[in-house]
Design a protein around this motif. Structure first.
Motif, PDB file in Angstrom:
ATOM      1  N   GLY A 137      13.438 -14.748 -14.685  1.00 38.15           N
ATOM      2  CA  GLY A 137      14.626 -14.365 -13.928  1.00 38.15           C
ATOM      3  C   GLY A 137      14.316 -14.071 -12.476  1.00 38.15           C
ATOM      4  O   GLY A 137      15.051 -13.359 -11.807  1.00 38.15           O
ATOM      5  N   HIS A 138      13.223 -14.637 -11.985  1.00 40.90           N
ATOM      6  CA  HIS A 138      12.808 -14.401 -10.602  1.00 40.90           C
ATOM      7  C   HIS A 138      13.335 -15.522  -9.715  1.00 40.90           C
ATOM      8  O   HIS A 138      13.044 -16.687  -9.946  1.00 40.90           O
ATOM      9  CB  HIS A 138      11.289 -14.332 -10.505  1.00 40.90           C
ATOM     10  CG  HIS A 138      10.797 -14.004  -9.140  1.00 40.90           C
ATOM     11  ND1 HIS A 138      10.811 -12.723  -8.638  1.00 40.90           N
ATOM     12  CD2 HIS A 138      10.291 -14.784  -8.168  1.00 40.90           C
ATOM     13  CE1 HIS A 138      10.332 -12.735  -7.407  1.00 40.90           C
ATOM     14  NE2 HIS A 138       9.998 -13.981  -7.107  1.00 40.90           N
ATOM     15  N   ARG A 191       8.877  -6.812 -15.586  1.00 39.05           N
ATOM     16  CA  ARG A 191       9.470  -6.987 -14.254  1.00 39.05           C
ATOM     17  C   ARG A 191       8.343  -6.812 -13.243  1.00 39.05           C
ATOM     18  O   ARG A 191       7.795  -5.723 -13.111  1.00 39.05           O
ATOM     19  CB  ARG A 191      10.576  -5.962 -14.008  1.00 39.05           C
ATOM     20  CG  ARG A 191      11.718  -6.004 -14.999  1.00 39.05           C
ATOM     21  CD  ARG A 191      12.610  -7.210 -14.911  1.00 39.05           C
ATOM     22  NE  ARG A 191      13.223  -7.323 -13.590  1.00 39.05           N
ATOM     23  CZ  ARG A 191      13.772  -8.423 -13.129  1.00 39.05           C
ATOM     24  NH1 ARG A 191      13.802  -9.500 -13.871  1.00 39.05           N
ATOM     25  NH2 ARG A 191      14.304  -8.451 -11.942  1.00 39.05           N
ATOM     26  N   ALA A 192       7.983  -7.868 -12.556  1.00 44.03           N
ATOM     27  CA  ALA A 192       6.893  -7.818 -11.581  1.00 44.03           C
ATOM     28  C   ALA A 192       7.271  -8.635 -10.352  1.00 44.03           C
ATOM     29  O   ALA A 192       6.639  -9.645 -10.051  1.00 44.03           O
ATOM     30  CB  ALA A 192       5.616  -8.334 -12.221  1.00 44.03           C
ATOM     31  N   PRO A 193       8.314  -8.222  -9.629  1.00 44.53           N
ATOM     32  CA  PRO A 193       8.798  -9.032  -8.515  1.00 44.53           C
ATOM     33  C   PRO A 193       7.773  -9.260  -7.404  1.00 44.53           C
ATOM     34  O   PRO A 193       7.722 -10.363  -6.844  1.00 44.53           O
ATOM     35  CB  PRO A 193      10.011  -8.260  -7.995  1.00 44.53           C
ATOM     36  CG  PRO A 193       9.922  -6.905  -8.572  1.00 44.53           C
ATOM     37  CD  PRO A 193       9.109  -7.019  -9.823  1.00 44.53           C
ATOM     38  N   ARG A 194       6.952  -8.268  -7.098  1.00 45.06           N
ATOM     39  CA  ARG A 194       5.941  -8.468  -6.045  1.00 45.06           C
ATOM     40  C   ARG A 194       4.897  -9.488  -6.467  1.00 45.06           C
ATOM     41  O   ARG A 194       4.489 -10.340  -5.678  1.00 45.06           O
ATOM     42  CB  ARG A 194       5.268  -7.139  -5.686  1.00 45.06           C
ATOM     43  CG  ARG A 194       6.134  -6.248  -4.835  1.00 45.06           C
ATOM     44  CD  ARG A 194       5.454  -4.994  -4.376  1.00 45.06           C
ATOM     45  NE  ARG A 194       4.002  -5.093  -4.309  1.00 45.06           N
ATOM     46  CZ  ARG A 194       3.198  -4.049  -4.294  1.00 45.06           C
ATOM     47  NH1 ARG A 194       3.666  -2.829  -4.365  1.00 45.06           N
ATOM     48  NH2 ARG A 194       1.886  -4.214  -4.225  1.00 45.06           N
ATOM     49  N   LEU A 195       4.471  -9.403  -7.709  1.00 47.97           N
ATOM     50  CA  LEU A 195       3.483 -10.358  -8.217  1.00 47.97           C
ATOM     51  C   LEU A 195       4.053 -11.768  -8.231  1.00 47.97           C
ATOM     52  O   LEU A 195       3.408 -12.714  -7.779  1.00 47.97           O
ATOM     53  CB  LEU A 195       3.034  -9.954  -9.630  1.00 47.97           C
ATOM     54  CG  LEU A 195       2.065 -10.917 -10.312  1.00 47.97           C
ATOM     55  CD1 LEU A 195       0.764 -11.032  -9.530  1.00 47.97           C
ATOM     56  CD2 LEU A 195       1.797 -10.458 -11.736  1.00 47.97           C
ATOM     57  N   LEU A 196       5.276 -11.907  -8.722  1.00 53.08           N
ATOM     58  CA  LEU A 196       5.894 -13.234  -8.788  1.00 53.08           C
ATOM     59  C   LEU A 196       6.135 -13.799  -7.394  1.00 53.08           C
ATOM     60  O   LEU A 196       5.944 -14.998  -7.164  1.00 53.08           O
ATOM     61  CB  LEU A 196       7.188 -13.175  -9.592  1.00 53.08           C
ATOM     62  CG  LEU A 196       7.000 -12.832 -11.077  1.00 53.08           C
ATOM     63  CD1 LEU A 196       8.350 -12.686 -11.765  1.00 53.08           C
ATOM     64  CD2 LEU A 196       6.136 -13.849 -11.782  1.00 53.08           C
TER      65      LEU A 196
END
Length: 109
Positions: free
Chosen positions: A48-49, A12-17
């Motif tokens: 899933g982003h 899970r890497a929402p900031r990176l994505l």
């Protein structure tokens, strides 16, 4: 790609994505051929982003080009990514369907 690695690893890497999405959108998909486009949207879908700007831009490209240059694997990957994300699938899948009928079913099995 970096996005694929994140997705495949289940990280899970929402900031990176979000940063990757912003960069790709700012560059207006410059240098992205059909294979890169397909890989990119598949990776975001698998991760899933939610990437509405990216998917919107890819949708415009797919519809505008009528998927010219997309081979069966690229076509199927784009269809899968949009279907998984549920992002404006009707227009994209309409173009996919037209592409399948134009190319015939060879390679889509």
């Amino acid at each position: 790609s970096l996005v694929w690695a994140v997705a495949a690893g289940g990280v899970r890497a929402p900031r990176l994505l979000a940063a990757v999405e912003a960069h790709v959108v700012a560059e207006a998909l410059q240098g992205y051929n059909p294979q890169k486009l397909a890989t990119l949207v598949c990776a975001f879908a698998q991760a899933g982003h939610d990437a509405p700007s990216l998917f919107g831009m890819v949708q415009e490209v797919v519809v505008e080009r009528a998927m010219a240059g997309f081979n069966p694997a690229n076509t199927a990957s784009v269809a899968w990514a949009f279907a998984v994300r549920g992002v404006d699938t009707e227009e994209v899948l309409g173009v996919v369907e037209e592409r399948v009928w134009q190319q015939g079913l060879q390679g889509f099995g």
